[in-house]
Every structure is written in structure tokens, then in C-alpha cells.
Design an enzyme around this catalytic site. Structure first.
Site, short mmCIF file in Angstrom:
data_model
loop_
_atom_site.label_atom_id
_atom_site.label_comp_id
_atom_site.label_asym_id
_atom_site.label_seq_id
_atom_site.Cartn_x
_atom_site.Cartn_y
_atom_site.Cartn_z
N ASP A 107 0.85 -1.19 0.00
CA ASP A 107 0.00 0.00 0.00
C ASP A 107 0.89 1.24 0.00
O ASP A 107 2.09 1.16 -0.26
CB ASP A 107 -0.91 -0.02 1.24
CG ASP A 107 -2.29 0.54 0.95
OD1 ASP A 107 -2.38 1.74 0.64
OD2 ASP A 107 -3.26 -0.23 1.02
N SER B 134 -11.51 -1.24 0.64
CA SER B 134 -10.11 -1.20 1.09
C SER B 134 -9.98 -1.64 2.53
O SER B 134 -8.95 -2.18 2.94
CB SER B 134 -9.57 0.23 0.98
OG SER B 134 -9.02 0.48 -0.28
N HIS C 167 -3.18 6.00 3.16
CA HIS C 167 -3.98 4.79 2.99
C HIS C 167 -3.34 3.58 3.66
O HIS C 167 -4.01 2.76 4.29
CB HIS C 167 -4.17 4.54 1.50
CG HIS C 167 -5.27 3.58 1.16
ND1 HIS C 167 -5.03 2.25 0.92
CD2 HIS C 167 -6.60 3.74 1.01
CE1 HIS C 167 -6.17 1.64 0.62
NE2 HIS C 167 -7.14 2.53 0.67
#
Length: 947
Positions: A163, A384, A219
Site C-alpha cells: 500500500d 479497502s 492509505h
């Protein structure tokens, strides 16, 4: 594997025509491609091709990958994958054609850029709750608290967070990181893995050892907290993985030279012992064999459990990497188990998990009066954040059942969910949210579950799309993953009215754990409807696996039916015709269409299509323009159709398209012509090396087109023994034949073909323009910086002035040729016809013979449609070698007979009277002619061949 299977059918060019039921492909890394060498091949086989393309920077992508093992069926070889740089103007189709022509390459692809799936909800969600643990409602929803009574995981089990960079100093994360103590920070690659000082993960995007926080992308911190936040530390939240650790792998660049590196991170994670790999990123469409290879490697070679977010599209589409084989695709639900508003749903989803208001680590704010730095949290939403819940659950299952393979862990998670299809609020998505919502307690405690799956689907014949009336056989490979099963049966059913299953039962019987079976002896049989299929229809077949004791499990496989292109393959030259005027492919990436092949060759035409022009600013085409873009002048009026057999040939095709009518003062730069295309292929001896292409052109403007130019653009890529793709182009004026051939061929006959070209069969004044793609700046036409309207007009309007100037000599080059014609005028509403033969042959002599045969066929089997045919008008014998008799009706009042050559020039004329006349055509050159009889009754015409 998925709970639905995709037909991964490949064209001879690259392997794959493209995935089914997808949207536009995601963006790609500019100027960089990747290829996979065939077994036993080396970089040396590509040197000449790289020189032709101007490619450079050839670099092995995964030099430390584990070799495939026969003990792991389905394991793959990644060490043959290389990436390289290409010039900005080079199209993917061109690179594919040249590299695949070497015979050393398995596939050539771009590198896709996949985005993080971040959809934050109310930033203050649950933030006022002083008891943070109670804010994690989802832990109770998935039975996490009771599951931790069974196992809390172990620090030896590592979840890779591929990520954005992670806030490594966050209070709830810093003690959960898996460090590599074999390679401390000292400037030395102590463990010899090719990465210097990869003590705390790795930054794959920027190729350094800083896998930490990037203020622009938080994220990764959000995802890491859900899966692995520290428990029992009196701070923040509790990650579902509890005692399991995580490895931070940054995949998004934070330097000018960095590039997206999601796939590289997957391979890195697998090679560095991560038993679970989380991928909370992706994009609709853009199927990639490279990416699938990487998934196969991680799951099969390295036995890692792969988990990916299904996407936030709220649509029934394929989303990658979640939709690849061997990946657990995770969609999302709310706290009521209703599907999340934006969650993707499809037959490839394996299961769902909570994905709304998920409280997690943020790692964004500096220290404030209300809280310390590295101690902030936020509630977020999207698939996600459903995916890391499943990844953490997989880690706990691996701890509880250490004997399980990665495939068995996935099966255990699927078979222990809470089914939510029966909820009224989920009725619209039933069957497309996997087996149900994650239940971690059941996954850790239920040991009586069964799951048998279809691992692979093999269609014969294997096609990217199936036409009306096609039939195919379907062979499956079935494996039992959990407890032994008895009485296992696989039943194939069509969920589409356009597919009929003619044989759909496979009685497997009993299978032990990890046992396998195949129906190769009696494959399924499927038939496509003969008519009424909508264009580009995706049809679905369902496998239903049942066994004694009540086991039932469904999987799915898709086919694309009735594509918006046709392939004429009755003879040795197979040609794709699109509904918008292109040949070989409908796009520059070479994924829509089957290309042009000859005998056993791969694709030999990287780009082709019709060009029309009235001036340097009025050009219509769907040929390359600049960079990776093409013009889109033509739009389809009717679907391309194929008739087999046709009234005049073994196969016939019909296509109708037009461009936009230009309006004075507008920016429209089109010509204003409606086109009806007919194409013919024969399977008889002497007619197996060509396809006739005929275009009826109608002026749909209010002005006379004076003149109108029409031609075929062909970017041939003919293979050479050294793989360099060094070609040359030439012109045969006797036959109005433009052709291309490779240099370095010494054999008199070689397969695959060494000559290919286009012959003008009917039209006005011929034109030919041969272009060297590597022409320097200042050349009249320079394709390196695009193909402008003015350059296209020049190629069509230069006549044969460049006919004797061959392109590509003396050393060979990537050559392009335009063969066309000049029509003096076309009045408003009037139509005219031009015709070409597309040809391929092993030698120039055979190509010329095929060109002559095409002319004869066009004259004798395809009579001119626009001539006036009258009873009593006969011209014979046809073909003729000497005397030719012309007969007209007695009342016609014959005055003169003219013989015109293929270019419309008068080859001979003779005064006549009565109702017949004899002409001596023995002195005419062999070829195609038109005999015109002029009289008081008008003009009669008939096409003849002189031998």
C-alpha cells in the site's frame, strides 16, 4: 482460485484478447513495457528487435524469484520476466508485433497503475467515543472477540501491507512491524536478497528502504491498523490480527523517478516469508498476464494467501487484482449486513466483510492539546478496509490450522461465512457477494466443512469471442480442498438464453482432501445460438458442485458472444474486419480483434484500416494520430457480420460505417462519406492466399468531392530469422501491387510468410506511399512524432511518384505502406466502388500469382455491382486469351466498344454496329479490364480477365 472462473483465452499474437465484461483499462506507466521470455530463450534473441524498436534499459524484473516446482502444479516462472523502456511514440501494438515475431517472447504488456481504494466517510465517526474499543462495532459483527479466545495469532505470522507508506511511529503500529534482523541498517546487503538494509520493509515504488509515512497517501496506515494494530497496550484500537505482525511495503511513488509497484510488492512479500498479502488497491479492467503470473507465483510457488479489495464501483464488473485467480476478492457490507453503497459485486467475489465506518489508525496529525502525535484515529469506509479484516482472519486461520495450504485457508474462510443473500435488502445482489459475511469464530472452530472447486476451465476451440452458431468443448480440472467428499458431481448450466449446454454433467465420485479429477475424457459441450444475439454479449455458465451430505457450491465462467468484429479464416490468410473500418484490431493496443495471420504465423499486421481524404485538413480514418492515440472518424452503422458459406465465396463479410458530415465553420475535419464494405474469402486451391475487400463510398455531403482519395494503411510486421523485424516495402506497377517483405531470407520458401501486400483491384488513378517508421526529422512523413492529417493526405495523394522509392533498404526497417486510389469526383448522393486484395505468400512470385488470381476472381465471381446489366448483353469467353466476342440486344444500336484497364484508361476501342463484334485482346497485358458497349440504348459494361 475464484468462486467464478474466467476464460483466459489468448490470441496467437499475445495470448489474450482481453478480459470479459470490463471497463476501460487503467492508466499505464509511460515509456515502459514488460515481456516474458519463452523457456530456453535469452535476451540475445531480442537484440535485433530491440534495435528496431529503439528499446533500451532491458532489466530482469524478478531475479530472485523461486523456480517453479513439479510438486506444486500451477507454479510459474517469474525469472523470465523483463521490463524495458521504449520511445514515447512507439505503440504497444507495434512493440508486441515485433517482439512476438521473434518467437522468443510469450507476452508483451504495459505496466498498469492501480489506485488505492480510499473512500473516507464522516471524519468524526466514532471519534467522540472515549472508549475506542466499543467504537469498533465490526469486531463484534464478525465474532472477533470470541475468535480471540481460540487463538490470538502469533508474531511469526506476517501480513504484508502492500500500500502507501505506513506511519511507522504510530503508537498502535510501531510494535507490530516485522523487522528483518538479518539485514540491519549498515549499508550492506547482509542477507544477500538484493535489497540493501531492508530492515523495515521496502519502498518498491522508489526502490529504497524507506517504507514509512508519506503525507500525501495515508492509505497504508489506515489499512495496517485494521489488520494489525497493537492489542492490550491500553491505546487506540485492536487490530483483528492481534499478535500477528505486518510488513510495510510502499507501492506509491514519493520521488520524481518512482513508479507504481503493486505487483512488485506482491512478489517481494511472497519471497520474504509473508504468509498473507493484502492488496487494498486496484482498478476496473486492464487484465494483465504479468499480474496473473505474479498472483500465481505468490499463491502457488510461495503458498501465500492473497486478499484484495473488490472495488468501490457499485457495479457488476471485474476489478483487478481482486478478480484474478488465487486471490480472495472481498466486498463490503454495513453494520446491518446490507451491501455497502459503493461496494463492487460480481460472481468473482469470495466473501464480504464490514466496510463502513471502520475505526482505524490515521497517523496524520501532529501533536495537539487534545492528543499526542502518532496517536490519532479515524473512521473510514470502502472495500479497502473490508479486505484487511479478511487478511487478518486468514492470518488467524493459518495459526489455528498450520497444515493448511493457502488454497485451503481461502476455502475455510469461504465455507464458514454467515450467508446474507437471504436478507431482503440484499436481494438485488444475491449470488454476487460470495458465500457471505466473514465470521472469524466459525473459521477457527468449524472443522467439518467441505469445498471442492473447479480450478481451471479449458475451451476447445479456445477463442477470445464466439460467433453465432459456434460450438465448443469445455474441460475442467476439479480439486477437493477440505474434508473428503463422496458422490461429487459437477453440473454445467447456462444462465444465458444465447448458450445451450448440450452435455453438462460430470460425475466425479469420491475425492480425498487435495484430490483432483478431470472430465477430459467426456468434456462438457456448449453451443452458441445461431442468431438474435446482441452485440458483444457476455454470457455466463454456472458450475454447480454437489456432494453427498448436502454440499453445494457454485462457480461461474463467462464467454463473450457475437463480437463487434468478424474474422475471415476460410483460407490460409485469416483477417479481422472491425465494424469501423479497421483491419487486424479495433484499437492500438491490439486487444480487440484477432489480428491478421497466415498459415501458422503469429500476427503480421500490427495496424491497418481504411483512409479517406478530400484535402490536407479533411481526412477520415481510425489510424494512429499521435502518441498512443488514434483518430475516431468512423462510427458503425451496422454490426460487422459474416456469412458462411456466402453466395459468391466460402466466407463473406458485411460492414457499414460512416464519418461525420463536415459543417462550414466547425472544427470537424472529416470527409463526409458513408461506407459499405464487403469482404470475400475462398477455400479453393489457388485462392487461399488472399481476401478481397470492396468498399462502396457514398458522398453524404452537399458538395462534390473533387477529388476523393481512398486507400488502405498497412503496418506490416513480417518475421525474420534473426527476430529483428527488418522489413522493406516495394511497388509492382504492372499489378498495382504494394508489398512488404523481410530482409535476410535466403530460402526460396519459408513459413511463416515473408511477403504480404495490397493490390488495387478497382478504382481510379493508383497511389502508393512507402514509409520508413524511423525516418529522421524533416522527412515528408515522420511517424515517430505521430501521423498528422497532412501526412495522411500526402500518403494518399502523391500518386505513384514515390513508387520506385522502396522503404527500408538497404538494412531493413519498420515499414508502413499506403496503397490507394484517386477518384476524380463524387457528386452529392452518388456512390462509387474501390476494391483491394489483401495478400500473403511465402515468395514474391507466389504473391504476384495470388494477386493475379485475386484480380481474376474479382472479375469473374464478383461482377461489378454498379454496371448496367441487360438481357442479351454477353461478353465471352471470360477469361480470354485472344478473341473476345461482345453481344448486345438487337435494339441497342451499337456504335462503339471500348476496353478499359483497371485504372480506367482506354486500352483499345473499336467502332461497331449490329448486335455483335469480335475484339482481339491478345496484345493486352494480362489483367483485369472493363468492356464498355456504347449505343443509342445507353452504356453497357462487363468486367473481364485477359490472360
Amino acid at each position: 482460485m475464484k468462486n467464478t472462473l474466467r476464460i483466459l483465452l489468448f490470441f496467437s499474437l499475445i495470448g489474450l484478447a482481453g478480459p470479459l465484461r470490463v471497463s476501460a483499462a487503467p492508466p499505464t506507466v509511460p515509456g515502459r513495457l514488460v515481456l516474458k521470455l519463452r523457456p530456453g530463450q535469452s535476451q540475445a534473441a531480442l537484440e535485433a528487435a530491440f534495435s528496431t524498436l529503439g528499446a533500451f534499459g532491458f532489466q530482469q524484473k524478478f531475479p530472485h524469484a523461486l523456480a517453479p516446482s513439479p510438486e506444486r502444479p500451477g507454479s510459474v516462472e517469474l525469472r523470465g520476466i523483463f521490463q524495458f523502456h521504449v520511445p514515447p511514440a512507439l505503440t504497444l501494438a507495434k512493440a508486441r508485433a515485433v517482439l512476438l515475431a521473434t518467437g522468443a517472447v510469450e507476452y508483451v504488456e504495459p505496466l498498469y497503475i492501480r489506485e488505492p481504494l480510499y473512500q473516507p466517510t464522516d471524519p468524526m465517526a466514532d471519534s467522540t467515543n472515549t472508549n475506542i474499543a466499543t467504537g469498533q462495532f465490526y469486531l463484534k459483527q464478525i465474532q472477533a472477540y470470541r475468535a480471540w479466545d481460540v487463538t490470538r495469532g502469533d508474531s511469526s505470522i506476517v501480513i504484508a501491507i502492500t500500500d502507501g507508506g505506513v506511519r511507522l511511529t504510530h503508537e498502535d503500529l510501531r510494535q507490530q512491524i516485522k523487522h528483518n534482523y538479518a539485514d540491519p541498517i549498515n549499508g550492506i546487503d547482509d542477507d544477500g536478497d538484493g535489497y540493501v538494509d531492508n530492515f523495515t520493509g521496502w519502498d518498491l515504488a522508489d526502490n529504497d528502504n524507506d517504507s514509512g509515512y508519506d503525507i500525501t497517501i495515508i492509505h497504508g496506515t489506515l489499512v495496517a491498523g485494521i489488520a494489525a494494530a497493537r492489542t492490550d497496550n491500553g491505546l487506540g484500537i485492536a487490530g483483528l490480527g492481534n499478535r500477528c505482525r505486518f510488513l510495510p511495503l510502499n507501492i506509491y511513488p514519493n520521488t520524481p523517478t518512482g513508479v507504481f509497484a503493486g505487483i512488485e510488492a506482491v512478489v517481494y512479500a511472497a519471497d520474504h516469508g509473508c504468509q498473507i498479502i493484502n492488496m487494498s488497491w486496484g482498478a476496473p479492467g486492464g487484465y494483465s498476464r504479468l499480474e496473473q503470473d505474479a498472483m500465481n507465483y505468490a499463491a502457488v510457488n510461495r503458498d501465500a494467501v492473497l486478499v484484495a479489495a473488490a472495488g468501490n464501483t457499485s457495479a457488476d464488473i471485474l476489478f483487478y487484482p481482486a478478480s484474478y485467480d488465487h486471490v480472495i476478492s472481498v466486498s463490503g457490507v454495513q453494520n446491518t449486513d446490507q451491501k455497502s453503497p459503493n461496494a463492487t459485486f460480481n460472481h468473482r467475489v469470495d466473501l464480504v466483510a464490514p466496510g463502513v465506518s471502520i475505526l482505524t489508525t490515521q497517523g496524520y496529525h501532529a501533536a495537539t492539546s487534545t492528543g499526542p502525535a502518532d496517536g490519532d484515529y479515524i473512521a473510514v469506509g470502502g472495500t479497502s478496509f473490508a479486505a484487511p479484516l479478511v487478511a487478518a482472519a486468514a492470518a488467524l486461520v493459518r495459526r489455528q490450522f498450520p497444515q493448511f495450504t493457502a488454497a485451503q485457508v481461502a476455502a475455510q474462510l469461504r465455507q464458514t461465512t454467515d450467508n446474507i443473500d437471504g436478507l431482503p435488502v440484499n436481494a438485488a445482489w444475491a449470488g454476487r457477494m460470495g458465500t457471505g459475511r466473514l465470521n472469524v469464530l466459525k473459521a477457527l472452530t468449524q472443522t467439518t466443512r467441505q469445498e471442492a472447486r473447479v480450478l481451471t476451465s479449458t475451451f476447445a476451440p479456445a477463442r477470445a469471442t464466439y460467433a453465432p452458431g459456434d460450438t465448443t468443448r469445455l474441460t475442467v480440472d476439479v480439486q477437493n480442498l477440505l474434508l473428503p467428499v463422496a458422490g461429487l458431481t459437477v453440473t454445467l448450466t447456462s444462465l444465458s438464453p444465447y448458450l445451450t449446454v448440450q452435455q453438462g454433467s460430470f460425475a466425479v465420485g469420491s475425492l480425498a482432501t487435495l484430490g483432483r479429477a478431470t472430465n477430459a475424457a467426456t468434456p462438457f459441450r456448449v453451443a452458441v445460438a445461431a442468431s438474435t444475439i446482441p452485440l458483444n454479449t457476455t454470457a455466463t455458465l454456472r458450475y454447480r458442485l454437489t456432494a453427498t451430505g448436502g454440499f453445494q457450491y457454485d462457480q461461474y465462467v463467462d464467454l463473450v458472444l457475437n463480437p463487434d468484429y468478424v474474422v475471415l479464416n476460410a483460407n490460409d490468410l485469416a483477417v479481422t474486419l472491425t465494424s469501423r473500418g479497421n483491419l487486424a484490431y479495433d484499437n492500438l493496443t491490439g486487444t480487440i480483434g484477432a489480428g491478421v495471420t497466415y498459415r501458422a504465423s503469429g500476427n503480421i499486421l500490427s495496424e491497418g484500416g481504411l483512409l479517406l481524404a478530400a484535402s490536407p485538413t479533411r481526412v477520415s480514418d481510425r489510424i494512429r494520430a499521435s502518441g498512443s492515440q488514434s483518430r475516431q472518424s468512423f462510427f458503425s452503422l451496422n454490426q460487422a457480420t459474416r456469412q458462411q458459406p456466402g453466395p459468391r465465396a466460402a466466407q463473406e463479410a458485411r460492414v457499414a460505417f460512416q464519418d461525420t458530415v463536415p459543417v462550414a465553420g466547425s472544427r470537424v475535419r472529416s470527409v463526409g462519406v458513408a461506407v459499405r464494405q464487403r469482404a470475400y474469402a475462398w477455400d479453393t486451391p489457388g485462392r487461399r492466399d488472399f481476401v478481397v475487400l470492396e468498399y462502396s463510398l457514398k458522398n453524404i455531403t452537399a458538395d462534390t468531392l473533387k477529388p476523393l482519395y481512398a486507400g488502405l494503411f498497412t503496418d506490416w510486421d513480417l518475421p525474420t530469422p534473426d527476430g529483428a523485424g527488418k522489413n522493406a516495402a516495394a511497388w509492382d506497377s504492372t499489378r498495382t501491387l504494394g508489398y512488404c517483405y523481410p530482409l535476410g531470407i535466403s530460402s526460396a520458401a519459408i513459413s511463416p510468410p515473408v511477403y504480404a501486400g495490397v493490390r488495387l483491384l478497382r478504382g481510379g488513378t493508383p497511389a502508393v506511399y512507402s514509409i520508413d517508421s524511423s525516418a529522421p526529422a524533416g522527412s515528408p512523413i515522420r511517424l515517430a512524432d505521430g501521423f498528422s492529417l497532412a501526412e495522411k493526405f500526402l500518403a494518399l495523394s502523391s500518386g505513384t511518384a514515390r513508387a520506385q522509392r522502396t522503404a527500408g533498404l538497404p538494412n531493413g526497417a519498420d515499414v508502413v505502406q499506403v496503397v490507394g486510389t484517386r477518384l476524380a469526383k463524387l457528386a452529392p448522393g452518388d456512390s462509387t466502388t474501390v476494391a483491394f486484395a489483401l495478400l500473403a505468400a511465402p515468395t514474391l512470385a507466389q504473391l504476384q500469382a495470388s494477386a493475379d488470381a485475386a484480380a481474376q476472381v474479382y472479375a469473374t465471381l464478383l461482377p461489378t455491382r454498379l454496371t448496367t446489366l441487360a438481357a442479351g448483353f454477353n461478353v465471352y469467353p471470360n477469361p480470354s486469351t485472344g478473341l473476345l466476342r461482345v453481344e448486345v440486344p438487337p435494339a441497342f444500336g451499337l456504335a462503339e466498344v471500348r476496353v478499359l484497364d483497371a485504372l480506367g484508361r482506354v486500352a483499345m476501342h473499336q467502332a461497331a454496329s449490329g448486335s455483335s463484334v469480335n475484339l482481339n485482346v491478345a496484345k493486352l497485358a494480362p489483367g483485369l479490364y472493363t468492356v464498355q458497349a456504347q449505343g443509342v440504348g445507353g452504356l453497357l459494361a462487363r468486367t473481364v480477365v485477359v490472360r
